[in-house]
Design a protein around this motif. Structure first.
Motif, PDB file in Angstrom:
ATOM      1  N   ALA A  79      39.634  40.232  38.759  1.00 49.30           N
ATOM      2  CA  ALA A  79      40.799  41.198  38.976  1.00 49.30           C
ATOM      3  C   ALA A  79      40.348  41.853  40.310  1.00 49.30           C
ATOM      4  CB  ALA A  79      40.363  42.401  37.783  1.00 49.30           C
ATOM      5  N   LEU A  80      39.099  41.802  40.771  1.00 46.20           N
ATOM      6  CA  LEU A  80      38.767  42.295  42.107  1.00 46.20           C
ATOM      7  C   LEU A  80      38.852  41.050  43.314  1.00 46.20           C
ATOM      8  CD1 LEU A  80      35.926  44.845  41.083  1.00 46.20           C
ATOM      9  CD2 LEU A  80      38.158  45.230  41.279  1.00 46.20           C
ATOM     10  N   SER A  81      39.043  39.824  43.086  1.00 43.14           N
ATOM     11  CA  SER A  81      38.796  39.009  43.743  1.00 43.14           C
ATOM     12  C   SER A  81      39.942  38.465  44.457  1.00 43.14           C
ATOM     13  CB  SER A  81      38.125  37.645  42.967  1.00 43.14           C
ATOM     14  OG  SER A  81      39.189  37.183  42.158  1.00 43.14           O
ATOM     15  N   LYS A  82      39.801  37.504  45.343  1.00 39.89           N
ATOM     16  CA  LYS A  82      40.979  36.878  45.987  1.00 39.89           C
ATOM     17  C   LYS A  82      42.107  36.525  45.125  1.00 39.89           C
ATOM     18  CE  LYS A  82      38.530  32.638  46.845  1.00 39.89           C
ATOM     19  NZ  LYS A  82      37.961  31.750  47.957  1.00 39.89           N
ATOM     20  N   TYR A  83      41.726  35.863  43.932  1.00 38.44           N
ATOM     21  CA  TYR A  83      42.414  35.483  43.067  1.00 38.44           C
ATOM     22  C   TYR A  83      43.699  36.455  42.581  1.00 38.44           C
ATOM     23  CZ  TYR A  83      38.636  32.198  42.965  1.00 38.44           C
ATOM     24  OH  TYR A  83      37.579  31.312  43.067  1.00 38.44           O
ATOM     25  N   GLY A  84      43.201  37.572  42.678  1.00 36.40           N
ATOM     26  CA  GLY A  84      44.141  38.731  42.096  1.00 36.40           C
ATOM     27  C   GLY A  84      45.610  38.792  42.646  1.00 36.40           C
ATOM     28  N   ARG A  85      45.831  38.165  43.686  1.00 29.40           N
ATOM     29  CA  ARG A  85      47.436  38.163  44.381  1.00 29.40           C
ATOM     30  C   ARG A  85      47.903  36.779  43.630  1.00 29.40           C
ATOM     31  NH1 ARG A  85      44.254  36.452  48.943  1.00 29.40           N
ATOM     32  NH2 ARG A  85      44.799  34.376  49.533  1.00 29.40           N
ATOM     33  N   ILE A  86      47.521  36.124  42.973  1.00 25.98           N
ATOM     34  CA  ILE A  86      48.164  34.834  42.570  1.00 25.98           C
ATOM     35  C   ILE A  86      49.249  35.502  41.173  1.00 25.98           C
ATOM     36  CG2 ILE A  86      48.052  32.670  41.109  1.00 25.98           C
ATOM     37  CD1 ILE A  86      45.270  32.560  42.338  1.00 25.98           C
ATOM     38  N   ARG A  87      50.454  34.848  41.344  1.00 25.94           N
ATOM     39  CA  ARG A  87      51.356  35.213  40.469  1.00 25.94           C
ATOM     40  C   ARG A  87      51.545  34.251  39.451  1.00 25.94           C
ATOM     41  NH1 ARG A  87      55.094  39.084  40.435  1.00 25.94           N
ATOM     42  NH2 ARG A  87      54.349  39.739  42.725  1.00 25.94           N
TER      43      ARG A  87
ATOM     44  N   ASP B 129      29.377  39.155  26.996  1.00 24.90           N
ATOM     45  CA  ASP B 129      29.046  39.671  28.191  1.00 24.90           C
ATOM     46  C   ASP B 129      29.640  38.973  29.539  1.00 24.90           C
ATOM     47  OD1 ASP B 129      27.626  41.743  26.944  1.00 24.90           O
ATOM     48  OD2 ASP B 129      25.697  40.827  27.082  1.00 24.90           O
ATOM     49  N   ILE B 130      29.551  37.532  29.402  1.00 26.43           N
ATOM     50  CA  ILE B 130      29.966  36.667  30.571  1.00 26.43           C
ATOM     51  C   ILE B 130      31.572  37.022  30.655  1.00 26.43           C
ATOM     52  CG2 ILE B 130      30.682  34.337  31.038  1.00 26.43           C
ATOM     53  CD1 ILE B 130      27.944  33.630  29.867  1.00 26.43           C
ATOM     54  N   PHE B 131      32.236  36.938  29.675  1.00 30.37           N
ATOM     55  CA  PHE B 131      33.673  37.417  29.657  1.00 30.37           C
ATOM     56  C   PHE B 131      33.988  38.773  30.332  1.00 30.37           C
ATOM     57  CE2 PHE B 131      33.532  34.697  25.461  1.00 30.37           C
ATOM     58  CZ  PHE B 131      33.743  33.562  26.258  1.00 30.37           C
ATOM     59  N   LEU B 132      33.434  39.730  29.953  1.00 31.86           N
ATOM     60  CA  LEU B 132      33.689  41.009  30.782  1.00 31.86           C
ATOM     61  C   LEU B 132      33.310  40.775  32.142  1.00 31.86           C
ATOM     62  CD1 LEU B 132      34.477  44.028  30.666  1.00 31.86           C
ATOM     63  CD2 LEU B 132      32.246  44.419  29.830  1.00 31.86           C
ATOM     64  N   VAL B 133      31.855  40.484  32.694  1.00 32.82           N
ATOM     65  CA  VAL B 133      31.979  40.321  34.054  1.00 32.82           C
ATOM     66  C   VAL B 133      32.774  39.256  34.682  1.00 32.82           C
ATOM     67  CG1 VAL B 133      30.184  39.366  35.596  1.00 32.82           C
ATOM     68  CG2 VAL B 133      29.350  40.739  33.454  1.00 32.82           C
ATOM     69  N   LEU B 134      33.302  38.408  34.139  1.00 27.99           N
ATOM     70  CA  LEU B 134      34.209  37.252  34.824  1.00 27.99           C
ATOM     71  C   LEU B 134      35.736  38.098  35.002  1.00 27.99           C
ATOM     72  CD1 LEU B 134      34.760  34.530  35.876  1.00 27.99           C
ATOM     73  CD2 LEU B 134      35.172  33.895  33.417  1.00 27.99           C
ATOM     74  N   ALA B 135      35.932  38.726  33.648  1.00 25.51           N
ATOM     75  CA  ALA B 135      37.338  39.356  33.991  1.00 25.51           C
ATOM     76  C   ALA B 135      37.305  40.467  35.264  1.00 25.51           C
ATOM     77  CB  ALA B 135      37.779  39.950  32.449  1.00 25.51           C
ATOM     78  N   VAL B 136      36.479  41.116  35.328  1.00 33.31           N
ATOM     79  CA  VAL B 136      36.407  42.117  36.286  1.00 33.31           C
ATOM     80  C   VAL B 136      36.253  41.524  37.649  1.00 33.31           C
ATOM     81  CG1 VAL B 136      34.627  44.123  37.367  1.00 33.31           C
ATOM     82  CG2 VAL B 136      35.249  43.793  34.871  1.00 33.31           C
TER      83      VAL B 136
END
Length: 545
Positions: free
Chosen positions: A74-82, A64-71
């Protein structure tokens, strides 16, 4: 750098400590199974009971922790990192990327359980569902829990492992091994004894998790040969199949990732798509069209409840045989699939990576089970085929029994066996490549001989476990090896967040990052890795980025 010095630098260096201990431990298990298989089976069974009784809850909470963290990522400011330099483009096209990811992640399992799992849930519904066996309610619960086991949670586990490794490898330039992702927590100790211990746990998880999948593949190919020819399904046949397919893997391994793995993965996906479309068209098409949205809706509606079931209030035996086994299986596969997905994901953004890994395979698995599992359930309910009896003989019989009730059985059965064989070769190829990297200080291009040796050992482990106790022995080994690695994965979540939070894209913003030349630092790090220069040397020089 001159051509000769570049070639010398590019030569992967085997870590003698990690490789030596890894080889010795795996070989010891193989010899144990050869000379004292009853002892191995008893030890595994006892350990399994203890693990499920005391730590079943941990597998559930961790997933459950892995699923919550993945979502969240993906939606956070980290998403734009290449995952690489800021101007990097994806190394592989989207089609090939998805095909390789899917083949490495679940190929054989999808074939083995396509019919077997829905039918088994239909006859013995999950206790939490409250469904009456072999009723329409049981059919709905069967597909709902099958989707629960094969979609978001497993791919979230892979996404977190893969993201941490891709980021460490291509953004930070540390090398493609699990310990490299722990630099934010361990610092220089990630390259010492602590890091080697982590890599060894990853090796054991990869070997036994992969062996489970290969064992399932051997069981299914053997059953297919038994049903379509005069070849009897025996333990000897299982071993012969593993030897033959391992030999085929050796050929694939020498062709490299850009040819062997890529071509085989694409062929796998295309063949599976053809088989699924055939079943959809000639099977109960209207029923399947109704099953797809209904099962997805039930799955999403009950996700919070199903995701927090531990068996404490009843059904612990069922949970141990299904949900906890699956979560352990996916966790044991996390270093293998995560490292492999990381290897093929250079140039994608964090958001592209997480969304792609989480949603695309989950969506494909949903359609696969709706078509194959839905068709099987409809056949059982209408009396077209007695799949309950066939699956009771052995889960590997389920898919063949369903195809036997449809036209062109000879063709579809042959395609199924070819598919499983190809998935076997692709899985062994991918897992061996990962093991080669883990024992070559994270090299993206481990020596082919090393890769072949690891592939041969995986095949040997699969054969030993099958002879020792069949499917049950495979499941036991998977859960046992996943227990210590679940703790590694939990720590990996913390390390990943620390790494992402200190990324220049997040800490300074893209414009200030470029102004300070930090993008060039990333370029230098990744370039150093491409040249085969130890990435850790860069990290010590620049103190990270």
């Amino acid at each position: 750098m001159s051509g000769s010095s570049r070639d010398a630098a590019a030569a992967p260096r085997v870590d003698p400590v990690v490789a030596g201990i890894g080889f010795a431990a795996v070989l010891a298990v193989v010899l144990w199974g050869v000379f004292a298989k009853d002892s191995l089976d008893t030890a595994a069974s006892t350990g399994l009971d203890w693990t499920i009784r005391n730590f079943g809850w941990l597998f559930v909470v961790a997933a459950d922790i892995f699923l919550v963290l993945a979502v969240f990522i993906a939606l956070s400011k980290y998403g734009r990192i290449r995952l690489g330099r800021d101007d990097d483009e994806p190394e592989f096209g989207t089609g090939a990327w998805v095909a390789m990811m899917f083949s490495a992640g679940m190929g054989i399992g999808l074939m083995f359980y396509a019919v077997a799992e829905p039918i088994q849930h239909f006859t013995t519904p999950p206790p939490a569902s409250g469904a009456v066996p072999e009723t329409p309610g049981a059919a709905g619960a069967a597909l709902e829990w099958t989707l629960f086991h094969w979609t978001l949670h497993p791919w979230a586990i892979y996404a977190i492992a893969g993201l941490a490794l891709a980021y460490a490898t291509f953004r930070r330039g540390r090398g493609n091994r699990v310990s490299a992702a722990f630099v934010p927590l361990l610092g220089r100790h990630a390259d010492g004894a602590a890091g080697r211990a982590i890599d060894l746990l990853a090796i054991f998880a990869t070997v036994f998790g992969s062996a489970t999948s290969l064992g399932l593949g051997a069981l299914q190919v053997a059953k297919g040969l038994d049903l379509t020819t005069d070849i009897e399904d025996t333990s000897t046949l299982h071993v012969v199949i593993i030897v033959a397919l391992t030999a085929a893997f050796v050929v694939s391994a020498f062709s490299g990732i850009h040819r062997g793995v890529k071509w085989l993965s694409t062929a796998n996906v295309l063949l599976a798509l053809v088989l699924m479309l055939f079943v959809f068209v000639v099977g109960p098409t209207v029923y399947v069209l109704g099953v797809l949205p209904a099962s997805v809706g039930s799955y999403l509606n009950d996700l919070l409840t199903t995701a927090t079931r531990t068996g404490t209030f009843g059904g612990d035996a069922w949970m141990g045989s299904w949900t906890i086994f699956y979560w352990a299986w996916w966790l044991s596969w996390a270093p293998f699939v995560g490292t492999f997905i990381a290897r093929i994901s250079r140039g994608r953004t964090v958001r592209q990576f997480v969304i792609g890994v989480l949603l695309v395979p989950s969506g494909a698995s949903t359609v696969w089970f709706a078509v194959m599992g839905g068709t099987a359930l409809r056949m059982q309910q209408t009396g077209t085929a007695d799949l309950v009896a066939k699956v009771a003989e052995g889960p590997e019989s389920g898919l063949f029994a369903m195809l036997d009730a449809l036209p062109l059985y000879g063709v579809t059965a042959t395609v199924t066996m070819v598919l499983v064989a190809l998935y076997f070769v692709t899985g062994a190829d991918s897992a061996s490549l990962v093991l080669g990297s883990l024992t070559s200080r994270g090299s993206l291009r481990p020596g082919r001989l090393l890769v072949v040796v690891w592939g041969t050992l995986i095949g040997a482990v699969a054969a030993v476990l099958l002879v020792a106790g069949g499917l049950e022995s495979l499941q036991q080994a998977t859960i046992l090896v996943a227990l210590p690695f679940v703790l590694v994965m939990m720590a990996l979540c913390v390390a990943l967040l620390k790494d992402l939070n200190s990324d220049p894209t997040v800490a300074a913003g893209p414009r200030r990052m470029r102004a300070r030349g930090l993008s060039d630092a990333v370029r230098t790090a990744v370039g150093a890795e491409d040249d085969g220069v130890e990435a850790e040397a860069f990290h010590r020089h620049h103190g990270g980025i």
